[in-house]
Scaffold this motif. Structure first.
Motif, PDB file in Angstrom:
ATOM      1  N   GLY A  99      55.658  36.771  50.769  1.00 23.83           N
ATOM      2  CA  GLY A  99      56.475  36.233  52.127  1.00 23.83           C
ATOM      3  C   GLY A  99      56.003  34.458  52.098  1.00 23.83           C
ATOM      4  O   GLY A  99      56.123  33.973  50.769  1.00 23.83           O
ATOM      5  N   ALA A 100      55.477  34.035  53.126  1.00 25.25           N
ATOM      6  CA  ALA A 100      54.987  32.867  53.217  1.00 25.25           C
ATOM      7  C   ALA A 100      53.865  32.742  52.216  1.00 25.25           C
ATOM      8  O   ALA A 100      53.097  33.521  52.298  1.00 25.25           O
ATOM      9  N   PRO A 101      53.596  31.866  51.387  1.00 29.00           N
ATOM     10  CA  PRO A 101      52.677  31.594  50.429  1.00 29.00           C
ATOM     11  C   PRO A 101      51.089  31.543  51.009  1.00 29.00           C
ATOM     12  O   PRO A 101      51.057  31.054  52.217  1.00 29.00           O
ATOM     13  N   LYS A 102      50.357  32.445  50.630  1.00 29.33           N
ATOM     14  CA  LYS A 102      49.092  32.620  51.307  1.00 29.33           C
ATOM     15  C   LYS A 102      48.073  32.733  50.315  1.00 29.33           C
ATOM     16  O   LYS A 102      48.185  33.410  49.273  1.00 29.33           O
ATOM     17  N   VAL A 103      46.699  32.154  50.514  1.00 32.48           N
ATOM     18  CA  VAL A 103      45.561  32.258  49.485  1.00 32.48           C
ATOM     19  C   VAL A 103      44.999  33.604  49.763  1.00 32.48           C
ATOM     20  O   VAL A 103      44.604  34.088  50.787  1.00 32.48           O
ATOM     21  N   LEU A 104      44.926  34.445  48.751  1.00 37.65           N
ATOM     22  CA  LEU A 104      44.109  35.605  48.469  1.00 37.65           C
ATOM     23  C   LEU A 104      42.647  35.627  48.377  1.00 37.65           C
ATOM     24  O   LEU A 104      41.553  36.308  48.712  1.00 37.65           O
ATOM     25  N   GLY A 105      42.438  34.518  47.457  1.00 34.36           N
ATOM     26  CA  GLY A 105      41.037  34.291  47.076  1.00 34.36           C
ATOM     27  C   GLY A 105      40.811  32.972  46.300  1.00 34.36           C
ATOM     28  O   GLY A 105      41.964  32.538  45.788  1.00 34.36           O
ATOM     29  N   THR A 106      39.740  32.638  46.426  1.00 33.13           N
ATOM     30  CA  THR A 106      39.568  31.156  45.545  1.00 33.13           C
ATOM     31  C   THR A 106      38.053  31.157  44.739  1.00 33.13           C
ATOM     32  O   THR A 106      37.214  31.680  45.354  1.00 33.13           O
ATOM     33  N   LEU A 107      38.161  31.058  43.371  1.00 30.35           N
ATOM     34  CA  LEU A 107      36.990  31.256  42.558  1.00 30.35           C
ATOM     35  C   LEU A 107      36.743  29.830  42.215  1.00 30.35           C
ATOM     36  O   LEU A 107      37.494  29.220  41.514  1.00 30.35           O
ATOM     37  N   THR A 108      35.558  29.166  42.555  1.00 25.62           N
ATOM     38  CA  THR A 108      35.217  28.102  42.033  1.00 25.62           C
ATOM     39  C   THR A 108      33.956  27.985  41.057  1.00 25.62           C
ATOM     40  O   THR A 108      32.891  28.653  41.727  1.00 25.62           O
ATOM     41  N   VAL A 109      34.213  27.457  39.915  1.00 24.93           N
ATOM     42  CA  VAL A 109      32.981  27.547  38.971  1.00 24.93           C
ATOM     43  C   VAL A 109      32.587  26.073  38.455  1.00 24.93           C
ATOM     44  O   VAL A 109      33.541  25.162  38.352  1.00 24.93           O
ATOM     45  N   ASP A 110      31.352  26.089  38.125  1.00 25.43           N
ATOM     46  CA  ASP A 110      30.940  25.000  37.444  1.00 25.43           C
ATOM     47  C   ASP A 110      31.476  24.755  35.876  1.00 25.43           C
ATOM     48  O   ASP A 110      31.296  25.574  35.342  1.00 25.43           O
ATOM     49  N   GLY A 111      31.930  23.317  35.632  1.00 27.80           N
ATOM     50  CA  GLY A 111      32.449  23.211  34.464  1.00 27.80           C
ATOM     51  C   GLY A 111      34.051  22.667  34.252  1.00 27.80           C
ATOM     52  O   GLY A 111      34.388  22.730  35.273  1.00 27.80           O
ATOM     53  N   ALA A 112      34.080  22.139  33.165  1.00 22.88           N
ATOM     54  CA  ALA A 112      35.442  21.615  32.994  1.00 22.88           C
ATOM     55  C   ALA A 112      36.501  22.758  32.548  1.00 22.88           C
ATOM     56  O   ALA A 112      36.276  23.678  31.582  1.00 22.88           O
ATOM     57  N   TYR A 113      37.712  22.895  33.072  1.00 25.53           N
ATOM     58  CA  TYR A 113      38.782  23.599  32.765  1.00 25.53           C
ATOM     59  C   TYR A 113      39.286  23.256  31.239  1.00 25.53           C
ATOM     60  O   TYR A 113      39.689  22.083  31.433  1.00 25.53           O
ATOM     61  N   VAL A 114      39.496  24.146  30.465  1.00 17.20           N
ATOM     62  CA  VAL A 114      39.672  23.841  29.099  1.00 17.20           C
ATOM     63  C   VAL A 114      41.170  24.193  29.044  1.00 17.20           C
ATOM     64  O   VAL A 114      42.143  23.331  28.563  1.00 17.20           O
ATOM     65  N   ASP A 115      41.726  25.226  29.049  1.00 13.61           N
ATOM     66  CA  ASP A 115      42.940  25.944  29.098  1.00 13.61           C
ATOM     67  C   ASP A 115      42.916  27.229  29.524  1.00 13.61           C
ATOM     68  O   ASP A 115      41.972  27.906  29.808  1.00 13.61           O
ATOM     69  N   ALA A 116      44.210  27.965  29.548  1.00 12.65           N
ATOM     70  CA  ALA A 116      44.212  29.327  29.683  1.00 12.65           C
ATOM     71  C   ALA A 116      45.516  30.119  28.966  1.00 12.65           C
ATOM     72  O   ALA A 116      46.303  29.115  28.517  1.00 12.65           O
ATOM     73  N   ARG A 117      45.496  31.339  28.987  1.00 11.50           N
ATOM     74  CA  ARG A 117      46.604  32.238  28.286  1.00 11.50           C
ATOM     75  C   ARG A 117      47.024  33.227  29.258  1.00 11.50           C
ATOM     76  O   ARG A 117      45.832  33.690  29.724  1.00 11.50           O
ATOM     77  N   GLN A 118      48.239  33.720  29.230  1.00 14.84           N
ATOM     78  CA  GLN A 118      48.392  34.983  29.879  1.00 14.84           C
ATOM     79  C   GLN A 118      49.314  36.031  29.061  1.00 14.84           C
ATOM     80  O   GLN A 118      50.445  35.332  28.607  1.00 14.84           O
ATOM     81  N   VAL A 119      48.905  37.007  29.329  1.00 17.54           N
ATOM     82  CA  VAL A 119      49.535  38.254  28.245  1.00 17.54           C
ATOM     83  C   VAL A 119      49.748  39.320  29.435  1.00 17.54           C
ATOM     84  O   VAL A 119      48.672  39.952  30.053  1.00 17.54           O
ATOM     85  N   GLY A 120      51.014  39.600  29.957  1.00 17.25           N
ATOM     86  CA  GLY A 120      51.251  40.630  30.909  1.00 17.25           C
ATOM     87  C   GLY A 120      50.932  39.813  32.256  1.00 17.25           C
ATOM     88  O   GLY A 120      51.155  38.956  32.370  1.00 17.25           O
ATOM     89  N   GLY A 121      50.134  40.676  32.931  1.00 19.05           N
ATOM     90  CA  GLY A 121      49.576  40.238  34.426  1.00 19.05           C
ATOM     91  C   GLY A 121      48.212  39.865  34.134  1.00 19.05           C
ATOM     92  O   GLY A 121      47.645  39.556  35.043  1.00 19.05           O
ATOM     93  N   VAL A 122      47.601  39.586  32.833  1.00 20.11           N
ATOM     94  CA  VAL A 122      46.094  39.380  32.933  1.00 20.11           C
ATOM     95  C   VAL A 122      46.230  37.987  32.131  1.00 20.11           C
ATOM     96  O   VAL A 122      46.767  37.705  31.049  1.00 20.11           O
ATOM     97  N   ALA A 123      45.380  36.993  32.958  1.00 19.66           N
ATOM     98  CA  ALA A 123      44.833  35.613  32.442  1.00 19.66           C
ATOM     99  C   ALA A 123      43.667  35.607  31.962  1.00 19.66           C
ATOM    100  O   ALA A 123      42.654  36.163  32.281  1.00 19.66           O
ATOM    101  N   ARG A 124      43.461  34.696  30.846  1.00 20.13           N
ATOM    102  CA  ARG A 124      42.128  34.503  30.208  1.00 20.13           C
ATOM    103  C   ARG A 124      41.823  32.883  30.297  1.00 20.13           C
ATOM    104  O   ARG A 124      42.843  31.991  29.844  1.00 20.13           O
TER     105      ARG A 124
END
Length: 620
Positions: free
Chosen positions: A200-225
């Motif tokens: 519906g209207a965009p809403k936040v379901l959850g937020t995970l904040t971690v120490d560290g620099a984001y490097v990159d990510a990949r997604q296969v199907g519905g799973v993100a690394r």
């Protein structure tokens, strides 16, 4: 208690590293750490946090010197090659609520079935963007914005999409919370992962904040690394009017000796609509060390199912650094291409790059299965390719233009080690790599200093890779894209005979005969440059109609525009340029018969031939 893991014969866990280097340079602000060992390196884990802390300090101590921690600057940060085209049918079925969406382009990714985060995504029925810290949703049918969601505290953002869920990755320098006295440790860089419901209207379901620099990510199907790199939170001192060099060195030793384990272990804060928690992201028992570590930073891979509740990502960590991510549908590779500078020069002269392989073929967290080392430094993720059970890596061997040359090295996993099976070198002596593309058993490498040699490589035999063709032209291609029918599109810069660049160049190459590559057509836009030269996500090639779109700047002033070309058997023809009322053009999408362009000011829909503007949706 020590728990022995895998034995990695002959790897360097952190690169770029010198073949030989003094412990401290005579001049310059940054000392070079001791040379990395090239002997067997065993990965081990420990049950006791005291043992882990001791090993972290042992890894950090060689980097200590009179100016504090040794420093440097990081750069940049297989299968079937994905050409931009119709979204896979299974992805369409998951995201379509009733009727199937129209044919549409997807993010320009390196590998088929492996999605990459970007600032815009579409499922054919809606366009989702993250610009200036705000997520926005535009309905394709009505050409109107239907929702927005502020993401406060963000300095950069990318997103991934799966059905009615979006995972937004943001980065900031804000400290999550006060965990230690501010005089003891420097504020960490934080990465936040925000799971958003788009039903519906965009809403936040959850937020995970971690120490560290984001490097990159990949997604296969519905799973993100998601890959995060964290460094110890230490505040060393420097010689000044109060401290002598010797006193600073002594104080830094004291700071290191008194540092608790919490300075090395990344923390997290998880907030959902139902609860909030925080703590240590990685347990001491889940950290693997090389026997002879050459870094004290931590490389962590998080696994997040976009269709499930947001958690802490079931982290897997090794003591290493990571700057570059390449992913196939079954493996994730993280390469450490750190580079250090002294007195304005790059060091060391003979770099190597560590490569860490994670198996992602099974559900759940990835498994670190092997590591290896390659001579030289890669350009970007396109320098890597997994094909027929082998990993191909293109690198440039030295930073000195007079002696640099490039090569392609082929690896195969042998137990716990990535072992070299073959190598072809001598590419572009005195030059460096400007682009790479691997297509099946063939590789293409572009080097440049004054002219642009396009090398074609036969990689069918992993033990005997070889150069089979070469084409020299002025300028260079910074990005190579398959156009089908034995053709290759190159985007880069034209140049004079002396190597002075003159503006955006789009080339069409005939590579049906690898021994005789030819340029069939060229389009030149004097004085212009394109984001697609360094970020292929900005490039759009819609093969069904031959439509080619890329953002350009310089030619049209500060805001630039999206150059629209048509590719046919006769070469390129210009259809025009899309310009927004304001904002810098960044991306282009094809949905049905329409062309959508995205800037930091809004999105615009035009007819496929760019003849008619259909809608302008400004970002409020």
């Amino acid at each position: 208690m020590k728990r022995t893991g895998m034995v990695l014969a002959g790897i360097v866990v952190v690169g770029v590293c010198a073949a030989s280097a003094p412990a401290l340079l005579d001049r310059g602000p940054f000392p070079v750490p001791p040379a990395a060992s090239t002997g067997p390196v065993e990965l081990v884990a420990y049950d006791s946090c005291d043992q882990v802390l001791s090993k972290f300090k042992d890894a950090e101590r060689p980097h200590l010197a009179q100016f504090g921690r040794w420093g440097g600057y990081a750069t940049d940060s297989g299968g079937v090659v994905m050409e931009q085209g119709v979204a896979p049918a299974d992805a369409q079925q998951k995201s379509a609520p009733a009727a199937a969406p129209p044919d549409h382009s997807t993010t320009n990714v390196q590998e088929a079935g492996v999605d990459e985060p970007d600032l815009v995504k579409t499922d054919g029925k809606r366009i989702v963007t993250v610009v200036d810290g705000t997520l926005r949703v535009v309905d394709v049918a009505t050409r109107k914005q239907t929702g927005s969601l502020a993401l406060p505290g963000t300095s950069a953002a990318q997103l991934m999409l799966s059905g009615d869920r979006a995972l937004v990755v943001t980065a900031s320098l804000a400290v999550m919370e006060k965990r230690v006295a501010p005089t003891e440790f420097a504020p960490p860089m934080d990465a936040s992962l925000v799971l958003v419901d788009l039903a519906g209207a965009p809403k936040v379901l959850g937020t995970l904040t971690v120490d560290g620099a984001y490097v990159d990510a990949r997604q296969v199907g519905g799973v993100a690394r998601v890959v995060v790199s964290s460094s110890p939170r230490l505040s060393y001192v420097y010689p000044d009017d109060v401290r002598t060099t010797a006193q600073a060195q002594q104080e830094n030793e004291r700071i290191l000796d008194s540092t608790p384990i919490s300075a090395w272990l990344p923390h997290y804060k998880l907030t959902t609509s139902a609860s909030s928690s925080d703590g240590t992201l990685v347990d001491c028992s889940r950290i693997s060390f090389p026997r002879q570590p050459t870094a004290s930073s931590l490389l962590t891979v998080l696994t997040l199912d976009l269709g499930a509740a947001l958690g802490t990502g079931d982290p897997v960590s090794i003591v290493a650094a990571g700057d570059l991510v390449y992913g196939s549908d079954t493996n994730l590779y993280v390469a450490d291409e750190r580079q250090t500078f002294t007195r304005g020069e790059m060091a060391p002269p003979d770099p190597t790059t560590a490569i860490h392989q994670f198996d992602i073929s099974q559900p759940g967290p990835p498994k670190h299965v092997a590591s290896g080392v390659v001579d030289g430094t890669p350009l970007n993720k396109y320098s890597f390719s997994e094909y027929a059970g082998h990993l191909r890596v293109a690198t440039t061997s030295a930073f000195n233009p007079a002696s640099s040359q490039s090569s392609v090295t082929v690896f195969k996993r042998d137990g716990d080690t990535l072992v070299q099976t073959g190598k072809v070198g001598g590419l572009g002596v005195g030059e460096r790599i400007h682009s790479v593309r691997f297509l099946g058993a063939v590789g293409y490498v572009v080097t440049f200093r004054q002219t642009d040699p396009l090398y074609t490589l036969d990689l069918a035999d992993p033990a005997k890779p070889r150069v089979v063709g070469e084409l020299k032209i002025n300028g260079y291609s910074a990005y190579l894209h398959p156009a089908g029918d034995g053709r290759l599109i190159g985007v880069g810069q034209d140049a004079t005979d002396k190597g002075r660049v003159t503006g955006t160049q789009v080339s069409l190459f005939d590579v049906r005969d690898p021994a005789k590559p030819q340029r069939l057509a060229q389009y030149h836009l004097p004085g212009a440059s394109s984001e697609a030269e360094y970020d292929p996500h900005a490039f759009l090639y819609w093969q069904p109609t031959g439509l080619l779109v890329l953002p350009v700047t310089g030619q049209y002033g500060d805001n630039g525009g999206s150059l629209v070309l048509s590719l046919s058997d006769k070469g390129f023809s210009e259809l025009g340029t899309v310009r927004h009322p304001s904002g810098t053009l960044r991306r282009a999408l094809v949905i049905g018969d329409d062309l959508w362009t995205v800037s930091d000011a809004g999105v615009m829909a035009t007819s496929g031939d760019r003849a008619t503007q259909l809608a302008w949706v400004p970002f409020g």
